[in-house]
Design a protein around this motif. Structure first.
Motif, PDB file in Angstrom:
ATOM      1  N   GLY A 121     -49.965   0.485  -6.981  1.00  0.00           N
ATOM      2  CA  GLY A 121     -50.531   1.251  -5.880  1.00  0.00           C
ATOM      3  C   GLY A 121     -49.629   2.406  -5.484  1.00  0.00           C
ATOM      4  N   SER A 122     -50.132   3.251  -4.586  1.00  0.00           N
ATOM      5  CA  SER A 122     -49.357   4.402  -4.139  1.00  0.00           C
ATOM      6  C   SER A 122     -49.251   4.414  -2.616  1.00  0.00           C
ATOM      7  CB  SER A 122     -49.985   5.708  -4.643  1.00  0.00           C
ATOM      8  OG  SER A 122     -51.322   5.831  -4.223  1.00  0.00           O
ATOM      9  N   ALA A 123     -48.379   5.247  -2.110  1.00  0.00           N
ATOM     10  CA  ALA A 123     -48.058   5.278  -0.687  1.00  0.00           C
ATOM     11  C   ALA A 123     -49.314   5.366   0.173  1.00  0.00           C
ATOM     12  CB  ALA A 123     -47.135   6.454  -0.399  1.00  0.00           C
ATOM     13  N   GLY A 124     -49.372   4.530   1.193  1.00  0.00           N
ATOM     14  CA  GLY A 124     -50.484   4.525   2.117  1.00  0.00           C
ATOM     15  C   GLY A 124     -51.575   3.526   1.800  1.00  0.00           C
ATOM     16  N   ALA A 150     -42.206   9.086  -8.135  1.00  0.00           N
ATOM     17  CA  ALA A 150     -41.291   7.964  -8.387  1.00  0.00           C
ATOM     18  C   ALA A 150     -41.719   6.758  -7.546  1.00  0.00           C
ATOM     19  CB  ALA A 150     -39.852   8.357  -8.052  1.00  0.00           C
ATOM     20  N   PRO A 151     -41.394   5.538  -8.004  1.00  0.00           N
ATOM     21  CA  PRO A 151     -41.751   4.324  -7.255  1.00  0.00           C
ATOM     22  C   PRO A 151     -40.751   4.051  -6.141  1.00  0.00           C
ATOM     23  CG  PRO A 151     -40.661   3.703  -9.281  1.00  0.00           C
ATOM     24  CD  PRO A 151     -40.766   5.213  -9.303  1.00  0.00           C
ATOM     25  N   THR A 152     -40.786   4.883  -5.099  1.00  0.00           N
ATOM     26  CA  THR A 152     -39.764   4.824  -4.061  1.00  0.00           C
ATOM     27  C   THR A 152     -40.321   4.568  -2.665  1.00  0.00           C
ATOM     28  OG1 THR A 152     -39.899   7.233  -3.875  1.00  0.00           O
ATOM     29  CG2 THR A 152     -38.201   6.338  -5.330  1.00  0.00           C
ATOM     30  N   SER A 153     -41.624   4.369  -2.542  1.00  0.00           N
ATOM     31  CA  SER A 153     -42.234   4.267  -1.217  1.00  0.00           C
ATOM     32  C   SER A 153     -42.394   2.812  -0.770  1.00  0.00           C
ATOM     33  CB  SER A 153     -43.607   4.943  -1.208  1.00  0.00           C
ATOM     34  OG  SER A 153     -44.248   4.752   0.033  1.00  0.00           O
ATOM     35  N   TYR A 154     -42.156   2.588   0.523  1.00  0.00           N
ATOM     36  CA  TYR A 154     -42.453   1.310   1.168  1.00  0.00           C
ATOM     37  C   TYR A 154     -43.577   1.470   2.192  1.00  0.00           C
ATOM     38  CZ  TYR A 154     -38.219  -0.703  -0.865  1.00  0.00           C
ATOM     39  OH  TYR A 154     -37.254  -1.164  -1.748  1.00  0.00           O
ATOM     40  N   GLU A 155     -44.303   2.589   2.106  1.00  0.00           N
ATOM     41  CA  GLU A 155     -45.323   2.912   3.102  1.00  0.00           C
ATOM     42  C   GLU A 155     -46.644   2.213   2.788  1.00  0.00           C
ATOM     43  OE1 GLU A 155     -44.682   4.592   5.906  1.00  0.00           O
ATOM     44  OE2 GLU A 155     -42.595   4.621   5.250  1.00  0.00           O
ATOM     45  N   PRO A 209     -39.545  -8.699  -9.228  1.00  0.00           N
ATOM     46  CA  PRO A 209     -38.294  -7.982  -9.030  1.00  0.00           C
ATOM     47  C   PRO A 209     -38.436  -6.635  -8.328  1.00  0.00           C
ATOM     48  CG  PRO A 209     -39.038  -7.703 -11.286  1.00  0.00           C
ATOM     49  CD  PRO A 209     -40.013  -8.644 -10.628  1.00  0.00           C
ATOM     50  N   ARG A 210     -39.669  -6.213  -8.043  1.00  0.00           N
ATOM     51  CA  ARG A 210     -39.899  -4.922  -7.404  1.00  0.00           C
ATOM     52  C   ARG A 210     -40.700  -5.106  -6.120  1.00  0.00           C
ATOM     53  NH1 ARG A 210     -42.003  -1.685 -12.877  1.00  0.00           N
ATOM     54  NH2 ARG A 210     -40.140  -2.097 -14.155  1.00  0.00           N
ATOM     55  N   GLU A 211     -40.625  -4.108  -5.220  1.00  0.00           N
ATOM     56  CA  GLU A 211     -41.384  -4.172  -3.972  1.00  0.00           C
ATOM     57  C   GLU A 211     -42.081  -2.860  -3.627  1.00  0.00           C
ATOM     58  OE1 GLU A 211     -39.048  -5.492  -0.686  1.00  0.00           O
ATOM     59  OE2 GLU A 211     -39.122  -7.596  -1.302  1.00  0.00           O
ATOM     60  N   THR A 212     -41.713  -1.789  -4.258  1.00  0.00           N
ATOM     61  CA  THR A 212     -42.156  -0.477  -3.799  1.00  0.00           C
ATOM     62  C   THR A 212     -43.548  -0.093  -4.299  1.00  0.00           C
ATOM     63  OG1 THR A 212     -41.068   0.566  -5.697  1.00  0.00           O
ATOM     64  CG2 THR A 212     -39.807   0.413  -3.636  1.00  0.00           C
ATOM     65  N   LEU A 213     -44.079   0.926  -3.658  1.00  0.00           N
ATOM     66  CA  LEU A 213     -45.262   1.653  -4.098  1.00  0.00           C
ATOM     67  C   LEU A 213     -44.818   2.922  -4.809  1.00  0.00           C
ATOM     68  CD1 LEU A 213     -47.029   1.476  -0.637  1.00  0.00           C
ATOM     69  CD2 LEU A 213     -48.030   0.474  -2.688  1.00  0.00           C
ATOM     70  N   TYR A 214     -45.739   3.521  -5.534  1.00  0.00           N
ATOM     71  CA  TYR A 214     -45.478   4.813  -6.171  1.00  0.00           C
ATOM     72  C   TYR A 214     -45.676   5.919  -5.136  1.00  0.00           C
ATOM     73  CZ  TYR A 214     -46.131   8.727  -9.425  1.00  0.00           C
ATOM     74  OH  TYR A 214     -46.042   9.925 -10.093  1.00  0.00           O
ATOM     75  N   ASP A 215     -44.748   6.857  -5.107  1.00  0.00           N
ATOM     76  CA  ASP A 215     -44.831   8.000  -4.198  1.00  0.00           C
ATOM     77  C   ASP A 215     -45.237   9.230  -5.000  1.00  0.00           C
ATOM     78  OD1 ASP A 215     -44.434  10.137  -2.455  1.00  0.00           O
ATOM     79  OD2 ASP A 215     -42.708   9.194  -1.494  1.00  0.00           O
ATOM     80  N   GLY A 263     -45.696  -1.019 -12.534  1.00  0.00           N
ATOM     81  CA  GLY A 263     -45.131   0.315 -12.594  1.00  0.00           C
ATOM     82  C   GLY A 263     -46.164   1.355 -12.964  1.00  0.00           C
ATOM     83  N   TRP A 264     -46.091   2.473 -12.315  1.00  0.00           N
ATOM     84  CA  TRP A 264     -46.972   3.604 -12.600  1.00  0.00           C
ATOM     85  C   TRP A 264     -46.669   4.108 -14.013  1.00  0.00           C
ATOM     86  CZ3 TRP A 264     -50.286   5.150  -8.598  1.00  0.00           C
ATOM     87  CH2 TRP A 264     -51.079   6.275  -8.856  1.00  0.00           C
ATOM     88  N   GLY A 265     -47.655   4.099 -14.874  1.00  0.00           N
ATOM     89  CA  GLY A 265     -47.449   4.559 -16.240  1.00  0.00           C
ATOM     90  C   GLY A 265     -46.846   3.520 -17.162  1.00  0.00           C
ATOM     91  N   GLU A 266     -46.788   2.262 -16.738  1.00  0.00           N
ATOM     92  CA  GLU A 266     -46.222   1.201 -17.571  1.00  0.00           C
ATOM     93  C   GLU A 266     -47.334   0.286 -18.094  1.00  0.00           C
ATOM     94  OE1 GLU A 266     -42.506  -0.639 -16.266  1.00  0.00           O
ATOM     95  OE2 GLU A 266     -42.484   0.767 -14.588  1.00  0.00           O
TER      96      GLU A 266
END
Length: 227
Positions: free
Chosen positions: A14-17, A53-58, A42-48, A71-74
């Protein structure tokens, strides 16, 4: 404690928001599963999309266990080398896997992608010999409408995936092929022809939840509106 690990590509991270289908499934299991459980990974973030990059927690609602391996693109080829360590470190009991679209779109053909499925399953079982796995077939996206060769590859991969799942299924480590969401429509259940909107999130969550309920008696049928 039963530990579920969502594994996937951009449709899963998913992505931010966004809420993500992971959130919808967590809500369903929270309300229907009779026992302690957790989402792990092992991951928690969303894609920004702003930073690519997968750096969003929004998250639209951050108050849920956000752990995953997506992962986005994985795709299958990216996840196969990672899955053993992830299963081992997070002590996963059930993998909920949605992969393949990005593989066929950019990396591997149907046969190569199916081979990566086998490598993924083998590696996952090396970390947990009693691991359960639910695999979602590739949902054709908007590219498949305009690109017949790509659509053919998606169809072929889904056939190979069904054969691979049947071949690798075993009693001590069940491998389950979920049914594609029966009413999924990329024009109404996605925001761009690929990535799920709220309706699509519910439908993807439902197909995982219903598969586990029907095969293993986990929880109850998905109750949220998915039509």
């Amino acid at each position: 404690m039963l530990r579920f690990m969502p594994v996937g590509d951009s449709m899963t991270i998913g992505s931010a928001g966004e809420h993500t289908w992971r959130y919808r499934l967590w809500q369903h299991l929270r309300d229907t599963y009779d026992g302690p459980f957790a989402l792990v990974g092992p991951r928690e973030t969303l894609y920004d999309k702003a930073t690519d990059a997968p750096t969003s927690y929004e998250y639209a609602d951050p108050a849920f266990p956000r752990a995953h391996l997506a992962g986005w693109g994985e795709g299958w080829g990216h996840m196969a080398p990672l899955i053993a360590d992830a299963v081992r470190e997070c002590r996963a009991d059930v993998l909920l896997v949605s992969l393949g679209l990005i593989d066929l779109g950019f990396y591997t053909n149907a046969e190569q992608t199916a081979a990566n499925v086998r490598a993924f399953v083998t590696a996952a079982r090396e970390a947990n010999a009693r691991l359960r796995m639910v695999v979602l077939p590739v949902i054709p996206n908007i590219r498949a409408e305009a690109d017949p060769p790509f659509a053919t590859q998606v169809s072929l991969f889904n056939e190979l995936l069904a054969k691979t799942v049947a071949d690798l299924d075993e009693p001590r480590s069940p491998l389950l092929l979920a049914s594609p969401p029966p009413t999924y429509d990329i024009h109404t259940d996605t925001y761009d022809g690929t990535h799920p909107n709220t309706h699509g999130e519910h439908k993807i969550a439902a197909t995982f939840a219903d598969a586990m309920h029907q095969a293993w008696g986990f929880g109850h049928p998905y109750a949220a509106a998915t039509s």
